[in-house]
Design a protein around this motif. Structure first.
Motif, mmCIF file in Angstrom:
data_model
loop_
_atom_site.group_PDB
_atom_site.id
_atom_site.type_symbol
_atom_site.label_atom_id
_atom_site.label_comp_id
_atom_site.label_asym_id
_atom_site.label_seq_id
_atom_site.Cartn_x
_atom_site.Cartn_y
_atom_site.Cartn_z
ATOM 1 N N GLY A 1 3.191 85.664 27.539
ATOM 2 C CA GLY A 1 2.460 84.535 26.997
ATOM 3 C C GLY A 1 0.978 84.598 27.369
ATOM 4 N N GLY A 2 0.182 83.824 26.701
ATOM 5 C CA GLY A 2 -1.254 83.779 26.989
ATOM 6 C C GLY A 2 -2.077 84.058 25.751
ATOM 7 N N GLU B 1 -5.011 86.959 30.434
ATOM 8 C CA GLU B 1 -3.783 86.236 30.746
ATOM 9 C C GLU B 1 -2.553 87.105 30.507
ATOM 10 O OE1 GLU B 1 -3.811 82.701 28.454
ATOM 11 O OE2 GLU B 1 -5.342 81.699 29.667
ATOM 12 N N ARG B 2 -2.586 87.867 29.421
ATOM 13 C CA ARG B 2 -1.455 88.760 29.136
ATOM 14 C C ARG B 2 -1.315 89.836 30.216
ATOM 15 N NH1 ARG B 2 1.106 89.192 24.243
ATOM 16 N NH2 ARG B 2 0.574 87.622 22.692
ATOM 17 N N LEU B 3 -2.450 90.394 30.638
ATOM 18 C CA LEU B 3 -2.409 91.419 31.681
ATOM 19 C C LEU B 3 -1.912 90.833 32.999
ATOM 20 C CD1 LEU B 3 -5.737 93.357 30.969
ATOM 21 C CD2 LEU B 3 -3.398 94.189 30.617
ATOM 22 N N ARG B 4 -2.331 89.607 33.313
ATOM 23 C CA ARG B 4 -1.893 88.968 34.543
ATOM 24 C C ARG B 4 -0.386 88.693 34.495
ATOM 25 N NH1 ARG B 4 -5.207 85.337 34.505
ATOM 26 N NH2 ARG B 4 -4.024 83.600 33.636
ATOM 27 N N THR B 5 0.099 88.204 33.359
ATOM 28 C CA THR B 5 1.531 87.947 33.206
ATOM 29 C C THR B 5 2.335 89.243 33.292
ATOM 30 O OG1 THR B 5 1.074 86.041 31.792
ATOM 31 C CG2 THR B 5 3.301 86.942 31.720
ATOM 32 N N THR B 6 1.794 90.304 32.672
ATOM 33 C CA THR B 6 2.475 91.596 32.730
ATOM 34 C C THR B 6 2.541 92.105 34.159
ATOM 35 O OG1 THR B 6 1.699 92.143 30.500
ATOM 36 C CG2 THR B 6 2.453 93.965 31.867
ATOM 37 N N GLY B 7 1.456 91.959 34.907
ATOM 38 C CA GLY B 7 1.444 92.394 36.304
ATOM 39 C C GLY B 7 2.443 91.625 37.147
ATOM 40 N N GLU B 8 2.509 90.299 36.938
ATOM 41 C CA GLU B 8 3.467 89.484 37.686
ATOM 42 C C GLU B 8 4.904 89.867 37.337
ATOM 43 O OE1 GLU B 8 2.460 85.505 36.719
ATOM 44 O OE2 GLU B 8 0.643 85.456 37.972
ATOM 45 N N ALA B 9 5.136 90.132 36.044
ATOM 46 C CA ALA B 9 6.478 90.515 35.619
ATOM 47 C C ALA B 9 6.886 91.856 36.222
ATOM 48 C CB ALA B 9 6.547 90.582 34.094
ATOM 49 N N LEU C 1 6.593 96.457 26.269
ATOM 50 C CA LEU C 1 7.322 95.314 25.715
ATOM 51 C C LEU C 1 7.017 94.035 26.475
ATOM 52 C CD1 LEU C 1 10.767 97.014 24.995
ATOM 53 C CD2 LEU C 1 9.019 96.348 23.337
ATOM 54 N N ILE C 2 6.866 94.155 27.795
ATOM 55 C CA ILE C 2 6.500 92.980 28.589
ATOM 56 C C ILE C 2 5.138 92.458 28.154
ATOM 57 C CG2 ILE C 2 5.861 92.198 30.909
ATOM 58 C CD1 ILE C 2 7.943 94.194 31.997
ATOM 59 N N PHE C 3 4.196 93.374 27.942
ATOM 60 C CA PHE C 3 2.853 92.969 27.515
ATOM 61 C C PHE C 3 2.895 92.272 26.160
ATOM 62 C CE2 PHE C 3 -1.092 93.899 25.192
ATOM 63 C CZ PHE C 3 -2.019 93.327 26.048
ATOM 64 N N ILE C 4 3.729 92.802 25.240
ATOM 65 C CA ILE C 4 3.827 92.213 23.904
ATOM 66 C C ILE C 4 4.432 90.806 23.963
ATOM 67 C CG2 ILE C 4 4.960 92.423 21.652
ATOM 68 C CD1 ILE C 4 4.705 95.461 21.959
ATOM 69 N N SER C 5 5.468 90.656 24.816
ATOM 70 C CA SER C 5 6.178 89.370 24.872
ATOM 71 C C SER C 5 5.539 88.386 25.841
ATOM 72 C CB SER C 5 7.641 89.596 25.278
ATOM 73 O OG SER C 5 7.717 90.187 26.566
ATOM 74 N N CYS D 1 8.821 84.625 34.992
ATOM 75 C CA CYS D 1 7.723 85.031 34.113
ATOM 76 C C CYS D 1 8.024 84.809 32.638
ATOM 77 C CB CYS D 1 7.377 86.505 34.340
ATOM 78 S SG CYS D 1 6.955 86.889 36.051
ATOM 79 N N GLY D 2 9.209 84.328 32.315
ATOM 80 C CA GLY D 2 9.544 84.064 30.923
ATOM 81 C C GLY D 2 9.764 85.296 30.076
ATOM 82 N N VAL D 3 9.969 86.457 30.712
ATOM 83 C CA VAL D 3 10.224 87.696 29.967
ATOM 84 C C VAL D 3 11.720 87.783 29.663
ATOM 85 C CG1 VAL D 3 10.106 90.218 30.047
ATOM 86 C CG2 VAL D 3 8.282 88.846 31.062
ATOM 87 N N PRO D 4 12.123 88.154 28.447
ATOM 88 C CA PRO D 4 13.548 88.208 28.102
ATOM 89 C C PRO D 4 14.330 89.133 29.031
ATOM 90 C CG PRO D 4 12.207 88.403 26.128
ATOM 91 C CD PRO D 4 11.262 88.478 27.285
ATOM 92 N N SER D 5 15.458 88.642 29.566
ATOM 93 C CA SER D 5 16.270 89.438 30.484
ATOM 94 C C SER D 5 16.973 90.590 29.773
ATOM 95 C CB SER D 5 17.316 88.544 31.162
ATOM 96 O OG SER D 5 18.167 87.945 30.193
ATOM 97 N N GLN D 6 17.042 90.539 28.439
ATOM 98 C CA GLN D 6 17.682 91.614 27.675
ATOM 99 C C GLN D 6 16.894 92.925 27.753
ATOM 100 O OE1 GLN D 6 17.130 88.585 26.593
ATOM 101 N NE2 GLN D 6 19.131 87.716 26.088
ATOM 102 N N LEU D 7 15.762 92.896 28.449
ATOM 103 C CA LEU D 7 14.955 94.106 28.601
ATOM 104 C C LEU D 7 15.749 95.225 29.258
ATOM 105 C CD1 LEU D 7 11.971 94.816 27.959
ATOM 106 C CD2 LEU D 7 11.485 94.414 30.367
ATOM 107 N N ILE D 8 16.722 94.875 30.117
ATOM 108 C CA ILE D 8 17.532 95.887 30.785
ATOM 109 C C ILE D 8 18.284 96.734 29.766
ATOM 110 C CG2 ILE D 8 19.442 94.269 31.096
ATOM 111 C CD1 ILE D 8 18.537 97.132 33.461
ATOM 112 N N SER D 9 18.719 96.120 28.669
ATOM 113 C CA SER D 9 19.433 96.872 27.629
ATOM 114 C C SER D 9 18.508 97.882 26.950
ATOM 115 C CB SER D 9 20.015 95.914 26.586
ATOM 116 O OG SER D 9 20.934 95.021 27.180
ATOM 117 N N ILE D 10 17.247 97.496 26.757
ATOM 118 C CA ILE D 10 16.285 98.419 26.146
ATOM 119 C C ILE D 10 16.007 99.587 27.083
ATOM 120 C CG2 ILE D 10 13.925 98.622 25.273
ATOM 121 C CD1 ILE D 10 14.087 95.684 24.458
#
Length: 377
Positions: A34-35, A40-48, A28-32, A327-336
């Motif tokens: 940016g880039g 860029e998506r892989l780098r953002t996912t790694g940082e997240a 889900l992080i990879f899908i959401s 990282c701009g990833v939705p915080s609602q991820l905890i609910s998922i």
């Protein structure tokens, strides 16, 4: 299956459910993320993922983050109590969902006592929290008696009761108890004598309530595993018909476990309110009860494992918050993540083959031991 292997299965099952939840979170992080490019998506996912898994405890420099650590411990306080509450009720196979509203009611009653009932400094917070716990325990009599006497589903009645409590509190706050000089709906400030003292002085919300929560972990474990009431609760949870045939007071025990669960939920709400806030300003259900259900499931309804499960959930919550901030990833991820964990724990056939292999292996070892003993004889 031996107790050791049963514990091993529970541990493996928990780790697998958590691992799958984290894999889903990664996807889900990879899908959401940016880039425009895959890199860029892989780098953002790694940082997240770094913020999710490492960020709560360590800074980018590698230094240990004491403030974040104490914030995580502070976040555990209410969820330890709600997790214990659910453990007690689930042990009797009572799927009471009223822990959420009970936590809010305990916080509200404790807050009103903190505003309107002046007392000595040492006694005041104890009185406020106990009043919240008692009122919450009495509230739990409603679904408990309906279940024990009329066989009304405690899941439905307690779930509806959460919203009854919410709107009754909102009515009193909006009409009578709010401070009209403020720009939002909140109570008058708590008396200084009612506030629970902080455990550390670093600007976090970690209060003495954390130590109280650990004490109640031990007390709840003693109650469930070292008293006749706890034995009756667990027997009813395993087989209610057999417990009734054996002469156990089924109706009374069902009421007892739900009232004890309500008291624990009320304690959690009251301690959270007086240890973290200066006024009562909850305008919605706090969410601690729902998290407590996930914690109880992770802990296998064992109170001794509740602090570890609460630590895991608080750590994830902090990590998701950092992901959202940096990282701009939705915080609602905890609910998922919670939902996926709940899904795999609720699936009875999840790792059923592994469990069967452990049972067969235990049976073979026991048979070999008996044959060996007979041969020696």
């Amino acid at each position: 299956m031996t107790k050791k292997r049963s514990l091993l299965f529970s541990l493996v099952r928990s780790l697998c459910a958590i691992g799958i939840a984290l894999l889903v979170a990664t996807l889900l992080i990879f899908i959401s993320a940016g880039g425009d490019s895959l890199g860029e998506r892989l780098r953002t996912t790694g940082e997240a993922l770094q913020q999710l898994l490492i960020g709560p405890l360590f800074r980018k420099s590698g230094a240990f983050n004491t403030k974040n650590f104490t914030d995580i411990l502070a976040a555990m306080i209410p969820t330890i109590f709600t997790g214990l509450s659910v453990c007690v009720m689930f042990s009797a196979n009572q799927f009471n969902m009223g822990v959420e509203g009970g936590c809010m009611l305990g916080a509200f009653v404790a807050a009103m006592c903190a505003v309107y009932v002046p007392m000595a400094a040492g006694l005041h917070p104890v009185f406020c929290v106990l009043m919240g716990a008692i009122v919450c325990g009495l509230m739990m009599l409603i679904p408990a008696v309906l279940k024990a006497k009329l066989n009304v589903s405690e899941m439905v009645s307690s779930l509806m009761l959460n919203y009854v409590i919410l709107y009754i509190i909102k009515y009193f706050m909006n009409t009578y108890l709010s401070d009209k000089t403020k720009g939002s709906i909140q109570s008058y400030p708590f008396l200084d004598t009612a506030k629970i003292a902080p455990l550390v002085d670093n600007g976090s919300n970690l209060s003495v309530g954390f130590l109280v929560a650990l004490v109640f972990v031990a007390l709840t474990a003693l109650f469930l595993y070292r008293t006749r009431w706890g034995y009756a609760i667990r027997m009813i949870g395993m087989n209610q018909s057999f417990a009734k045939y054996a002469g156990l007071p089924v109706a009374g025990t069902i009421i007892l476990c739900q009232v004890v669960g309500g008291i624990l939920a009320g304690l959690g709400g009251g301690i959270e309110m007086l240890g973290r806030y200066g006024t009562y300003n909850w305008g919605a259900l706090p969410g601690y009860g729902w998290t407590g259900m996930t914690i109880a499931i992770l802990a296998g309804n064992n109170p001794l494992f509740v602090p570890l499960a609460a630590l895991f959930m608080a750590y994830l919550d902090k990590g998701c918050s950092l992901m959202s901030t940096y990282c701009g990833v939705p915080s609602q991820l905890i609910s998922i993540i919670q939902a996926v964990i709940f899904l795999f724990f609720a699936a009875e056939q999840f790792l059923a083959n592994y469990r069967q292999k452990l049972v067969v292996k235990s049976a073979r070892e026991e048979l070999a031991a008996r044959e060996g003993g007979n041969g020696n004889g």
